[in-house]
Design a protein around this motif. Structure first.
Motif, PDB file in Angstrom:
ATOM      1  N   GLY A 151       0.688  -1.177  -0.049  1.00 55.34           N
ATOM      2  CA  GLY A 151       0.016  -0.029   0.045  1.00 55.34           C
ATOM      3  C   GLY A 151       0.736   1.333  -0.164  1.00 55.34           C
ATOM      4  N   GLU A 152       2.178   0.959  -0.317  1.00 49.34           N
ATOM      5  CA  GLU A 152       2.763   2.325  -0.373  1.00 49.34           C
ATOM      6  C   GLU A 152       3.858   2.454  -1.631  1.00 49.34           C
ATOM      7  N   THR A 207      -1.473   6.641 -12.893  1.00 49.25           N
ATOM      8  CA  THR A 207      -2.919   6.328 -12.395  1.00 49.25           C
ATOM      9  C   THR A 207      -2.893   4.375 -12.159  1.00 49.25           C
ATOM     10  N   VAL A 208      -2.278   3.952 -13.021  1.00 47.93           N
ATOM     11  CA  VAL A 208      -2.114   2.569 -12.900  1.00 47.93           C
ATOM     12  C   VAL A 208      -1.408   2.396 -11.586  1.00 47.93           C
ATOM     13  N   ALA A 209      -0.342   2.960 -11.188  1.00 48.35           N
ATOM     14  CA  ALA A 209       0.226   2.810 -10.123  1.00 48.35           C
ATOM     15  C   ALA A 209      -0.156   2.830  -8.797  1.00 48.35           C
ATOM     16  N   ARG A 210      -0.949   4.171  -8.851  1.00 52.37           N
ATOM     17  CA  ARG A 210      -1.922   4.455  -7.577  1.00 52.37           C
ATOM     18  C   ARG A 210      -2.888   3.448  -7.319  1.00 52.37           C
ATOM     19  N   THR A 211      -3.676   2.885  -8.566  1.00 50.86           N
ATOM     20  CA  THR A 211      -4.518   1.461  -8.371  1.00 50.86           C
ATOM     21  C   THR A 211      -3.762   0.520  -7.728  1.00 50.86           C
ATOM     22  N   LEU A 212      -2.634   0.138  -8.184  1.00 50.87           N
ATOM     23  CA  LEU A 212      -2.193  -1.037  -7.642  1.00 50.87           C
ATOM     24  C   LEU A 212      -1.550  -0.797  -6.053  1.00 50.87           C
ATOM     25  N   CYS A 225      -0.316  -3.203  -3.030  1.00 49.52           N
ATOM     26  CA  CYS A 225       0.917  -3.553  -3.626  1.00 49.52           C
ATOM     27  C   CYS A 225       1.961  -2.713  -3.168  1.00 49.52           C
ATOM     28  N   ALA A 226       3.024  -3.301  -2.953  1.00 56.79           N
ATOM     29  CA  ALA A 226       4.340  -2.478  -2.620  1.00 56.79           C
ATOM     30  C   ALA A 226       4.830  -2.215  -3.837  1.00 56.79           C
TER      31      ALA A 226
END
Lengths: 503, 339
Positions: A33-34, A185-190, A195-196
């Motif tokens: 989550g970070e 956007t994709v990274a924030r969704t993950l 996800c880490a």
């Protein structure tokens, strides 16, 4: 900090390649989550760290921890199995296979008898592309995809693996603004899905925009891990560089003379367009820009390695016929290439042989090459450049990176050039030797040599150059005099945010 | 294919482009046969066609094995020697005994497999360049064969009739030899296309670094490719004995280059990653047909090798030219997108 252990962590990891210590006592914790940033200059050890997490390298000492338990990745397969996905700087696709096959290589959906279920394969790929908001044909071969699209395929690959840890090694270097936004956007969704993520970028504003925590490396050493909240860009640069620029870049005052290299409207279709600039004697001109902006390609075209479709190159008063390094050399050009090991040196050859290579004809006594002249010439250069070596007959492969670079320089300076083009002069060179190379360049310019320096190392550009030319996507976007050149002005031009007319 | 969606159309186009090579060889074959038949109508007689297929079978079988190796960006030059060794060895094995054909085939393929293991281990585990390794085993295996044969030869009279029947007989009018080749070709072709591990051979040849990062068992696959090539060379050796009966030590001498030519002419990229066993087999058929055509047209057979060589150069030049054109087109297209 949360109670559960970090998903993936490094603890006191050391890794050396021969004499080069790439990582020394580096620790890193990636929490679910970070989004964690990894900062550091070129050569700070970021890529080695990434490859250690990805199972490509095994640490010499220290541990890799997965969910708090020590693990040993015996290869990239093990790391993938553990849910670690990596998007490398250079996309690693199979050009001959279809996009869908690239994404699912090794994990293809199966139908009966273990065959690949192509219908599901295609449908799954199409679903991934819908989720990423891109229009790519799952059946087209990967050959010929743009870098941005290749990057998308890599991301799709990672998502399809349900990766718990996603490592992105400079994913934005070759992306446009929209593509970066899409990636974020994709990274924030993950991240929100737990996800880490580990994010590496040279663009500081991206780090501040996307990440929560940052770990800084310098020369392979761990410097700090801290929350980005409350940190300024200057703080971060300070940690990455860790020293005053002035001492590192001993810039001499020089008298700038006549124009010796004049490049006009040089174009190679699809690579760079309408590039014009001049370099005067005694001047160091830096050519800055992001990786893939076309800088090395311009240098290669000037020197005649690659052909160009339009434009001219003049050295002094001579107009060069394109496509011939031999004429470029006799006109007074010298090119120290980006990749020392592959392009600059014969690694198995001795120091003296390497230095003599550009001047074989002048080493002759009668029809044959004289070993004595070759050795004397090499010894002379070794003293002038303060080369550290045991014997001149040693293979250059045993020298350190900095000393190898000096051998390349000697090899080209012995041709008595009027223009020196040097591509990434200090990549992969330790700090001590780095400043020696810089001092050398300054001295050479002081003696009237015109230097065109391509560099991705921003402090180096700012510290060394009399003038900074910036390229973005194959075009010159700015020409900045020394007193106006700052990290911000150069990066703005390099990322295409400003489009000044190049004078 | 029932689902006719928009992307099925796109897929068919891509498939067609990939099949273009096979189609163009087929076209060349048809033109060649048509012209020759026009000159000499007996060329297309039942016997004539049968002969061409019989002659092409062994070459095509070897080409199928070679394709697996070449697709991984390697090469197997030892196949000619393996055929020679196995042909002689199985001749010795059957001479004077009434051996079961299956047993002979298994022994032959085991010898081939052993040679393949040696090649594969040296190339994949010890990372010696394939060209050097298989050139070395070419001579070593040939040397062993010569030493063993010592000037003797296997005579057709020593070979059991059942085995000779395999080489020259037929079922329902179709000779066994091409039948075996087609079965093997379809099996290998289907495996390479439909199975995940099959696709990995292409991945390795297409981008070895990416294959490593994707966690593909590269060494295992390369070893497999060499073992398959060896086994098929062993099979080809037994079939050689079955077809010709009389075998001297240097049977199939120099065939490795014929096989490589067939594979390359058949559209398998010598740098790996691209091509199919069907193309390779067609390449073998084309080269064999040219040989027969030259006989029919009463051209001196010395020309055969020269023509095979010219065809090879043509195939490689066309590939290179196409690749350059495609790259150039893509470069310009990307440039326009960027601008």
């Amino acid at each position: 900090m949360s109670e559960s252990p970090p998903i993936l962590a490094l603890k006191d990891v050391r890794k050396a390649f021969g004499a080069v210590r790439a990582l020394q006592d580096v620790s890193l914790e990636l929490w679910g989550g970070e989004i964690h940033a990894l900062a550091g200059e070129n050569g700070a050890g970021k890529s080695t760290l990434v490859k250690t997490l990805a199972g490509v390298h095994r640490p010499d000492e220290g541990q890799v921890l997965l969910d708090g338990r020590p693990v040993e990745f015996h290869g990239p397969g093990d790391a993938q199995h553990a849910g670690v996905a990596v998007i490398y700087q250079e996309p690693t696709l199979f050009p001959d296979l279809s996009v869908a096959e690239n994404i699912f290589m090794g994990r293809q959906p199966r139908s009966r008898f273990g065959r690949i279920d192509r219908r599901v394969l295609r449908a799954e790929t199409a679903k991934l592309f819908v989720r990423l908001g891109v229009a790519l044909d799952p059946d087209r071969p990967a050959r010929g995809l743009s870098i941005a699209d290749q990057q998308i395929v890599e991301i799709a690959k990672a998502i399809s693996r349900d990766a718990r840890v996603l490592i992105m090694d400079e994913p934005t270097a070759a992306l446009s603004g929209n593509e970066v936004a899409r990636l974020f956007t994709v990274a924030r969704t993950l991240r929100d899905q737990g996800c880490a993520l580990l994010f590496i970028s040279h663009r500081l504003e991206e780090i501040f925009d996307l990440c929560r925590r940052v770990t800084t490396l310098r020369d392979g050493r761990y410097i700090s891990t801290e929350l980005l909240d409350g940190l300024t860009a200057d703080d971060l640069v300070q940690r990455m560089v860790g020293r005053e620029l002035d001492t590192l870049y001993p810039k001499q005052e020089t008298t700038i003379g006549e124009t010796v290299l004049k490049v006009s409207r040089l174009t190679r279709e699809g690579v760079f367009t309408d590039v014009s600039f001049e370099v005067r004697s005694g001047e160091i001109v830096a050519l800055a820009g992001l990786v893939g902006a076309g800088r090395s390609e311009v240098a290669r075209a000037i020197f005649g390695i690659d052909r160009y479709d339009a434009g001219t190159v003049e050295v002094g008063t001579v107009r060069l016929a394109g496509g011939s390094p031999t004429t470029a050399m006799s006109a007074g050009l010298a090119l120290v290439p980006e990749d020392r090991r592959q392009q600059g040196l014969v690694m198995e050859g001795s120091i003296e042989r390497n230095i003599g290579l550009t001047q074989l004809r002048s080493l002759r006594r009668g029809p044959v090459i004289s070993r004595k002249i070759e050795r004397d010439r090499a010894a002379d250069w070794a003293i002038r450049l303060q080369l550290k070596y045991a014997r001149l007959s040693d293979a250059v492969g045993v020298l350190s990176g900095g000393n190898q670079q000096k051998v390349v320089l000697a090899k080209w300076l012995s041709t008595e050039p009027s223009v020196l083009i040097i591509d990434e002069p200090t990549r992969g060179i330790d700090v001590g030797t780095k400043s020696e190379v810089h001092r050398l360049l300054s001295e050479l310019a002081g003696q009237g040599l015109a230097v065109l320096m391509i560099s991705s190392d921003l402090p180096e550009v700012l510290g060394m150059a009399d003038r900074v030319l910036v390229m973005h996507e194959g075009r010159l976007t700015a020409e900045i005099p020394r007193d106006q050149a700052t990290e911000e002005t150069v990066m703005a031009a390099a990322t295409g945010q400003t489009r000044q007319e190049a004078a | 294919m029932a689902a006719l969606t928009a992307d099925a159309g796109g897929r068919r186009f891509v498939d067609m482009v990939l099949r273009a090579r096979e189609l163009s060889i087929l076209a060349a074959l048809i033109v060649l046969v048509a012209v020759t038949t026009a000159v000499n109508s007996s060329f297309l007689s039942t016997q004539g066609v049968k002969d061409i297929f019989l002659n092409a079978s062994i070459l095509a079988l070897l080409a199928v094995g070679q394709t697996m190796v070449v697709v991984t960006r390697n090469i197997d030059l030892s196949v000619g020697s393996v055929v020679g060794l196995v042909a002689f060895a199985s001749g010795k094995f059957v001479a004077g005994h009434d051996r079961n054909i299956l047993l002979v085939l298994v022994v032959g393929m085991l010898i081939g497999a052993a040679c393949g293991v040696v090649n594969g281990v040296l190339v994949s585990f010890f990372k010696v360049p394939a060209l050097v390794v298989t050139l070395g085993t070419l001579y070593v295996i040939q040397g062993l064969d010569y030493y063993w044969a010592h000037g003797q030869q296997i005579n057709a009279a020593d070979v059991p009739a059942s085995l000779l029947d395999l080489g020259n007989g037929s079922v329902l009018g179709i000779p066994y030899l091409p039948l075996i080749t087609v079965v093997v070709m379809v099996a290998v072709g289907y495996y390479l296309r439909a199975y995940p591990s099959g696709r990995e051979f292409y991945a390795i040849g297409s981008n070895p670094d990416a294959a490593r990062l994707a966690g593909i068992a590269i060494r295992k696959r390369i070893l497999t490719a060499y073992v398959v090539s060896g086994v098929l060379a062993g099979l080809a050796g037994v079939l050689w004995l079955a077809r010709f009966g009389t075998v001297v030590a240097d049977a199939a001498h120099g065939w490795e280059l014929k096989v490589v030519s067939a594979v390359v002419v058949g559209g398998v990229a010598i740098v790996g990653g691209l091509g199919s066993v069907y193309g390779a087999a067609l390449g073998a058929l084309l080269l064999t047909t040219i040989g027969s055509v030259l006989v029919v047209l009463k051209v001196n057979s010395f020309w055969q090798d020269a023509i095979a060589g010219a065809l090879l150069l043509l195939a490689i030049s066309v590939d290179r030219l196409l690749a350059l054109r495609v790259n150039r087109a893509l470069r310009k297209r990307n440039a326009r997108h960027g601008a």
